[in-house]
Design a protein around this motif. Sequence first.
Motif, PDB file in Angstrom:
ATOM      1  N   PRO A   1       0.943  -1.690   0.082  1.00  0.00           N
ATOM      2  CA  PRO A   1      -0.284  -0.149   0.172  1.00  0.00           C
ATOM      3  C   PRO A   1       0.569   1.188   0.145  1.00  0.00           C
ATOM      4  CG  PRO A   1       0.224  -0.786   2.232  1.00  0.00           C
ATOM      5  CD  PRO A   1       0.561  -1.925   1.787  1.00  0.00           C
ATOM      6  N   VAL A   2       2.123   1.323  -0.311  1.00  0.00           N
ATOM      7  CA  VAL A   2       2.659   2.448   0.190  1.00  0.00           C
ATOM      8  C   VAL A   2       4.104   2.234  -0.493  1.00  0.00           C
ATOM      9  CG1 VAL A   2       2.560   2.694   2.427  1.00  0.00           C
ATOM     10  CG2 VAL A   2       4.399   1.204   2.396  1.00  0.00           C
ATOM     11  N   GLY A   3       4.128   1.957  -1.671  1.00  0.00           N
ATOM     12  CA  GLY A   3       5.226   1.302  -2.523  1.00  0.00           C
ATOM     13  C   GLY A   3       6.709   0.894  -2.032  1.00  0.00           C
ATOM     14  N   ALA A   4       6.736   0.365  -1.230  1.00  0.00           N
ATOM     15  CA  ALA A   4       7.895  -0.210  -0.495  1.00  0.00           C
ATOM     16  C   ALA A   4       8.751  -0.906  -1.187  1.00  0.00           C
ATOM     17  CB  ALA A   4       7.387  -0.474   0.764  1.00  0.00           C
ATOM     18  N   VAL A   5       8.292  -1.860  -2.140  1.00  0.00           N
ATOM     19  CA  VAL A   5       8.995  -2.950  -2.750  1.00  0.00           C
ATOM     20  C   VAL A   5       8.987  -2.102  -3.716  1.00  0.00           C
ATOM     21  CG1 VAL A   5       8.522  -5.334  -3.822  1.00  0.00           C
ATOM     22  CG2 VAL A   5       7.535  -4.525  -1.662  1.00  0.00           C
ATOM     23  N   VAL A   6      10.262  -2.405  -4.471  1.00  0.00           N
ATOM     24  CA  VAL A   6      11.091  -1.790  -5.338  1.00  0.00           C
ATOM     25  C   VAL A   6      11.752  -3.105  -5.917  1.00  0.00           C
ATOM     26  CG1 VAL A   6      10.969   0.496  -4.581  1.00  0.00           C
ATOM     27  CG2 VAL A   6      12.801  -1.167  -4.739  1.00  0.00           C
ATOM     28  N   LYS A   7      11.475  -2.476  -7.901  1.00  0.00           N
ATOM     29  CA  LYS A   7      12.671  -3.416  -8.629  1.00  0.00           C
ATOM     30  C   LYS A   7      14.120  -3.021  -8.782  1.00  0.00           C
ATOM     31  CE  LYS A   7       9.542  -3.216 -11.741  1.00  0.00           C
ATOM     32  NZ  LYS A   7       9.005  -3.239 -12.552  1.00  0.00           N
ATOM     33  N   ARG A   8      15.433  -4.144  -8.812  1.00  0.00           N
ATOM     34  CA  ARG A   8      16.079  -3.045  -9.461  1.00  0.00           C
ATOM     35  C   ARG A   8      17.407  -4.086  -9.781  1.00  0.00           C
ATOM     36  NH1 ARG A   8      19.177  -3.004  -3.445  1.00  0.00           N
ATOM     37  NH2 ARG A   8      19.104  -6.098  -3.053  1.00  0.00           N
TER      38      ARG A   8
END
Length: 536
Positions: free
Chosen positions: A529-536
């Motif tokens: 819900p807070v966009g804490a998971v990102v791709k890298r």
Amino acid sequence: MTATIVEMVRGLDAEALVSLRESARARLDERLRERTDVALVDGEYRLTGSFYEKQLRLVLRNCSIIDPKNVEDYVALGGYAALSRVLTEMTPDEVVGEMTRSNLRGRGGAGFPTGKKWAEALRHDVPQKYIVCNADEGDPGAFMDRSVLENDPHSVLEGMAIAGYAVGANMGFIYVRAEYPLAVEHLKIAIAQARERGLLGRGILGSDFGFDIELRLGSGAFVCGEGTALIESIEGKRGMPRTKVYRTSHRGLWDCPTIINNVETFANVPLIMDRGADWFLGIGTEDSPGTKVFSLVGKVCNAGLVEVPMGTTIESIVYGIGGGAAEGHEVKAVQTGGPSGGCIPRELFDTPVDFASLARIGSIMGSGGMVVMDDSDCMVDIARFFLEFTVEESCGKCVPCREGTKRMLETLEKITGGRGEAEDLAVLEDLGDVITATSLCGLGQTAATPVLSTLHYFRSEYEAHVGEKTCPAHACKALLSYFVTEKCIGCTRCARGCPASCIAGKPKERHVIDTARCVKCGACAAVCPVGAVVKR
């Protein structure tokens, strides 16, 4: 239509055609007055709205305006006037001369001058000649021909009849994809109506000229878009290209002179013969006169069919009409020419869209596909996608295409799979050059274009894949990893939604992803819900 009207229009001659046009126009005017999306401008009906105001719709002039199942609507807006003029006022030599002077270049991809092709067929004095309309539109995301056939089939029939008169052919075939059922249905209706009213068959419009048209349905083989493979298919053989010993305008269908043009080319013919070559030459560029229809698709706000004068810049099409990319993204490239075309970077969007200008930057016009890509697209993966399509559609007749494209695809899969090496880039270039130079037909000769163009303009992305084992666009799954940032609030949604159970963490604490077990499905990023998971 009432029985009285049917009887009145059956067996039309030139004079009766004019009378029908006047009455049909009155009925069409009355019907169109009720529509709010159509406006009458300088005596011609045009679709309204911002998407259309920057276009010049000539080939598409009747689309979404007339009823394609009613020949009277087509006649009302000038339909078959060009055929009538040709049969009553011009000789075949004069028709070919006017087409040659107009410099209409084939809209199917190669851009060969239509008048030159017709002149070649005219000079052969043989009993039988043929006209073939190539409606085998196989480019991914392309629907230009389908739209014309579904919405304005009579424009194609009229163009083919004019071509038949010009070169001395009495028979025509429309080779159309069976996957276009509505186009097939409307063509059948249009052909039947044209025959009933004396616009096809014997003694067209009261003249001595006879010409008829039959449909042939293709089974979806992309290679049958190539002229000689299409001919082989019509003859009942497997659709495979012929060795180019003769031009089809000399020896084509059943070894007779054959004119092959695509749907858009034939749809231009009545306009040129009605309004004149000088009018046509006043549109577009000197080398590429007229307009071009494009199927604008991909990462663009306003997708759809676009018709603009030749010489219009890519910038004007993608941004002026298409509206650019969605909010939060930037357009990275546009690919023209379908799977055989090149990928053009954003910095070259000032390039005019015409045959010569696109060739100079390593792309082609093709039949009119225009795929927009944004910063979320990986250009290496885009090249792999188009080459995968070509490999699947190769007929396998010649070794360079059959084997070479497979080796290129294997190399691209190796690179996007994280196993690429620096020397793979040289392998791709060498294979591309050989396949282009030695393949039998246009499919193989242009198969490497998406790869070679992306290698040229987006080499840094290839180098990142093979050198750093990263995908700058975060699109290649094998090179991705998901990471939980400090924004994590410990809600546990990611852990509960993970199919691999590879996310650990206590409630209200930052979670951690076990990258060794992660299947890179993206479910965690989707539910956070807070966009804490990102791709890298």
